[in-house]
Each structure stands twice: as structure tokens, then as C-alpha cells.
Write a protein that holds these residues in place. Sequence first.
Motif, PDB file in Angstrom:
ATOM      1  N   LEU B  62      50.871  19.407 -19.087  1.00  0.00           N
ATOM      2  CA  LEU B  62      49.990  18.953 -18.015  1.00  0.00           C
ATOM      3  C   LEU B  62      48.656  19.689 -18.063  1.00  0.00           C
ATOM      4  O   LEU B  62      48.572  20.822 -18.537  1.00  0.00           O
ATOM      5  N   GLY B  63      47.622  19.026 -17.529  1.00  0.00           N
ATOM      6  CA  GLY B  63      46.329  19.687 -17.439  1.00  0.00           C
ATOM      7  C   GLY B  63      46.359  20.832 -16.440  1.00  0.00           C
ATOM      8  O   GLY B  63      45.633  21.811 -16.577  1.00  0.00           O
ATOM      9  N   GLN B  64      47.184  20.681 -15.418  1.00  0.00           N
ATOM     10  CA  GLN B  64      47.291  21.679 -14.347  1.00  0.00           C
ATOM     11  C   GLN B  64      48.769  21.965 -14.087  1.00  0.00           C
ATOM     12  O   GLN B  64      49.345  21.493 -13.095  1.00  0.00           O
ATOM     13  N   PRO B  65      49.430  22.748 -14.979  1.00  0.00           N
ATOM     14  CA  PRO B  65      50.883  22.951 -14.855  1.00  0.00           C
ATOM     15  C   PRO B  65      51.317  23.571 -13.530  1.00  0.00           C
ATOM     16  O   PRO B  65      52.407  23.287 -13.047  1.00  0.00           O
ATOM     17  N   LEU B  66      50.457  24.395 -12.939  1.00  0.00           N
ATOM     18  CA  LEU B  66      50.858  25.082 -11.710  1.00  0.00           C
ATOM     19  C   LEU B  66      50.998  24.120 -10.530  1.00  0.00           C
ATOM     20  O   LEU B  66      51.606  24.455  -9.522  1.00  0.00           O
ATOM     21  N   ARG B  67      50.408  22.924 -10.666  1.00  0.00           N
ATOM     22  CA  ARG B  67      50.540  21.953  -9.579  1.00  0.00           C
ATOM     23  C   ARG B  67      51.706  20.997  -9.816  1.00  0.00           C
ATOM     24  O   ARG B  67      51.817  19.989  -9.124  1.00  0.00           O
ATOM     25  N   ALA B  68      52.566  21.290 -10.805  1.00  0.00           N
ATOM     26  CA  ALA B  68      53.605  20.331 -11.194  1.00  0.00           C
ATOM     27  C   ALA B  68      54.498  19.938 -10.021  1.00  0.00           C
ATOM     28  O   ALA B  68      54.980  18.810  -9.950  1.00  0.00           O
ATOM     29  N   TRP B  69      54.676  20.870  -9.063  1.00  0.00           N
ATOM     30  CA  TRP B  69      55.543  20.566  -7.913  1.00  0.00           C
ATOM     31  C   TRP B  69      55.077  19.332  -7.157  1.00  0.00           C
ATOM     32  O   TRP B  69      55.869  18.625  -6.537  1.00  0.00           O
ATOM     33  N   ARG B  70      53.775  19.045  -7.218  1.00  0.00           N
ATOM     34  CA  ARG B  70      53.262  17.877  -6.496  1.00  0.00           C
ATOM     35  C   ARG B  70      53.857  16.581  -7.041  1.00  0.00           C
ATOM     36  O   ARG B  70      53.868  15.559  -6.366  1.00  0.00           O
ATOM     37  N   ALA B  71      54.316  16.611  -8.304  1.00  0.00           N
ATOM     38  CA  ALA B  71      54.831  15.394  -8.937  1.00  0.00           C
ATOM     39  C   ALA B  71      56.129  14.919  -8.293  1.00  0.00           C
ATOM     40  O   ALA B  71      56.601  13.831  -8.589  1.00  0.00           O
ATOM     41  N   LEU B  72      56.718  15.728  -7.413  1.00  0.00           N
ATOM     42  CA  LEU B  72      57.962  15.304  -6.768  1.00  0.00           C
ATOM     43  C   LEU B  72      57.700  14.498  -5.502  1.00  0.00           C
ATOM     44  O   LEU B  72      58.629  14.035  -4.846  1.00  0.00           O
TER      45      LEU B  72
END
Lengths: 250, 314
Positions: B62-72
Motif C-alpha cells: 500500500l501507499g500508506q500501510p499505516l492506514r490499512a485498518w481503514r480498509a475494514l
Amino acid sequence: MTALPPTTARKLGLVIDLDTCVGCHACAVACKQWNEGGSFGPLPDADPYGKEPLGVWFNRVHTYEVDRGAGKAPMAVHFPRSCLHCETPACVTVCPTGASYKRAEDGIVLVDEAKCIGCKLCSWACPYGAREYGQARGVMQKCTLCVDRIYNQSLDEGDRQPACVQACPTRARHFGDLGDPHSAVSRLVADRGGYDLGPDLGFKPVNKYLPPRPRRDGPDLAPAPAEAEEALDPAALPPILRWLDRVLSR
Amino acid sequence: MHPAFSVIAFTTLSGAGYGLLFLLGLAYARAPLPLSREFALVLIGVASALVIAGLSSSVLHLGQPLRAWRALSQWRTSWLSREGVAAIASLIPVAVLAVAVWHGEFGPVARASAVAISALALLTVFCTARIYTSLRAVPAWTDRAVLPAYLMIGLWSGAHIGWALLAPTGIGLGRAPAIAMVVTGLAIGALKLGYWRRLSTGLLPDAGDVTGLGRLGSVRALEAPHTEANYLTREMGFMLARRHRARLRPIALVLLVAVPLACVGWVSWRGPGIGAPLLAAAAALLGAVVERWLFFAEARHVVMAYYGAPAHAP
């Protein structure tokens, strides 16, 4: 929120006239300037001033040659391509984060760059190539319909339109509410037979394209008839005219 | 389409992990496997490790891995979000079953979690496949073979890894599992051949169709909007695979289907061993990688028609 609004109060969008577009790329440059230049600092592109610059442009101008068959002159058509702000955009519903959304009040499709995770799925879902990934920012970017201009109270009223529309020297770009059948843009679409791109894909684009007007056909390609050389016998001319003929024939 | 390493790693590793979890869930829903608790945990651990390795690689791309939680958050509309939710949810019953296996207690809770593992594993791979089958801009992926191929290749590679892990314990391939293997292998081969056949005959819109100028005459892209590559031409205009597909497709089929099937046949004929299952698992996983690479790299995106891509695949 990636659920689409059932309807939008207005359908703001662009009408692009393929008849008058001369392919000067002023719209694309003005767009790049407004969205990424100036007060926002240096261009956030890869190798921006080097040999192989790679960066996001919300607007790209293609040029096509249309071969209309034998005896008719081929046409060059300049074709600006940008986000069509679809009524049912796949790019919004596939977004897993809610960063992509369609505004209920005016139908503009936007990306919240603070929420985008840069998974790129929306760019895969868009058949129009409207979304490009910004390497430097790690997020997806797209045309905002200059949402920061069109409602901007600090700009003169005449300037409250998208940068691309304002920059166009041939007025090939028109901005307005395509949801209102009486708006200037809607009347233009009705008068000129404006059409949707890829209507069979079912995303219901808001932006419309006006087809090139019919061209004069026939004589354009036929070779101009050569002027028949008149037979002239200089020897039969009086001396003065014979001298004139010799001088003029040099 | 650009075959990103992370997406290929995710779909093949996680697919195999979920395939193995699905089978383990089926087994433990009936009765615990006759294994020591340590070895049973190794099986569950390997399956979970495959899943987690795949998930991690997809997050890291991802371009912004730290925001991955938003994908849920957007499971109401997005198959990618649904996949994330299902992927994480599936790890909960896996943890419950692991605890039950450790304590040797196989009550209703353990059985219920085994059923939940199978259901969620199936659901996760289903969501993965739906991400691709729902993209109308990539017509190849809307083919009817894509969804069953994703499910069966996950199951297939997972089954072979399970077989290879169980081989040293002396638990061989029974008659019914061997028949199921042969049927699944042949079905995968048929699905892929059908997909490739339809891919070669399918037409995409050309420049005249996508611009709407086709009604005026035949349309040729005269000048591109930019002199260098851009994101679109790099991401959607990947052509390498189509040039080498004549070689890569047989390689994929031999590794993914033929070698594992030969191993099943060999074991049925000569009796159980360790070499054949190991070879089968390695070939199946490698074949799945080649198949997945082709799946991405061969597929054409509609947007390339604006750049003059022809209606027929070159």
C-alpha cells in the motif's frame, strides 16, 4: 463513505466540445498548475525537471485521426480525457476505506487524501483512466472539478470555474449543472447531440462530449484540377510582346 | 495489468493457507486428526502463517500501510473491504481451535469453530475473487471461470501442502481424497483452458468505441497526451506476458496440474512416500504463482484503448 448517494441535488460537470478543441493542452497545463503548482511547493512528481518526468495529471489530451473513407479528408480530433464524475462510479464503491466518495450536494467525485491507503483498486475499476496514483504522496489523485475554485468566495465571481475551463482559448470546455435541463450546458448538450463515453459500461458519466460538426465533404481530397496549359506560339507574336514573353518566362 | 509481486504473493499464499484451513476445518468438524497436539498445531500454524504472510505482503504494497485498518470500514460496498474483514475474522476461530487442540478438548465449541474456519476460509477466497470479477474495466476478469478457479486453486495448493506435511506421519492419501484430488486437478485444467480460449476470442473496445468517434469513421491514435510513460501506461499497459503466453501457459498447467496429478498417481501405484507429496506441493504452489502472474499480466484494461490498443489482443 463509499455508498453512493441515491440522487444528487445537482450534477456538476463539464461539456467538452470536440469540434472546437484545438489540442493546445492549455487545459491540462492550467489544471496541473492549479492543483500541484504554485503555493503548494515544487511539483510532487518523480524526476519532475529531468529526462523522464512521471507525475499525476488530472487531464490528458489525446489526438486521434478519423479516417472517414475514400474521397473524404481525414479529420484530426483532439480529445481531452478527465474524470467524468459518473452518477454510479465503480471507483467509489470499490474503495475499501471510504476515502473515495461522491458528494450528495453536487455529485463531484472526490478522494480524501487523508484516508486513502493507496491500494490503487479504484484506478483499476475506472475504465476512463481518470485516477492516477501519486507516488510521492502514496495516495490516489483525481480531478476535483476544482472544488476549491468553484465555491471560493475569495475569487472574483468570473473566476469561480474549473481552471481548465477558464484556460481554454477556444471555449471548448463548459462547466455547469447537467442535472438542470434548463442550464446553459444542458441546452448545449441537447442542441449539439452531446454524448456519454462508454455508455454500455453503465457508470452514467455526467460529463458530456459534443461531437465534431459535419465537415464539407467531397472536394477536400480531390486534387485541384490542373490549369490546362494554353498553347502559345511566341514566334507569331509581335516583337514587343515576344520580348515580354521571353522576359516573363525567365 | 501490471502483475504486482505483493498481489500475486497475497492471492497465492493466502489462497493456499485458506485452502488448508478449509480442509482442516472440515476434518476437525468431524473428528480430531490422529496426531500429537504439537504436530496438529504445526499444521494449523503453517496454514495461518501462509495466510498472515499473504496479508502482510498485501498491506506492505500500500501507499500508506499505516492506514490499512481503514480498509475494514467499507464492507457494505467494497469486496476488498469484505475480504479484509473475512480474512481477519477467520483467524479468531483458528485461535479457538488451536487452544482446543492444545488442551485436547473437542467439545461443541471446538467443532463450531472448525465449521466457522471452513466457512470463513471459503468466504475470504470468494471475496478475493469477487474483487476481480466485479471490475468491468478489465473484461477478462469478468469471465465465469475466474471465481471457481480462485476457489479451486486455493483448495488445490492448500491440499497439497497439507498432504506434504502429513506424509512423514504415515497418514497417506486415502482412496476418496485421491479421487477428489484427481477431479479437482482436472477441473482446474479445464477451467484455465476454457478461460484462455475465451480470452483469445474476446474483443475489447478500440479507440473508436471508447471515444465515441467510431461513428464518424475508423479511428487511429495519432498523438499520445504525453511523451513519457505515465501511471496508466505502466499499471494498465503491461504487455510482456501476452508476448510470452504461448510458453507460460503450458508451464503453468504442467506445474499446477500435471506434476501434482502425476504425484498422486505415483503414490496410488507405488504406495505412500515423502518425496512425491513434497514435489507435488512445491509444483502446485509454483504453478499457482505462474498462473496468477499470467492472470494479472495477460488481462487488458479498457483504458488502453484511448492510447490506441487494438480490439484484439496483440
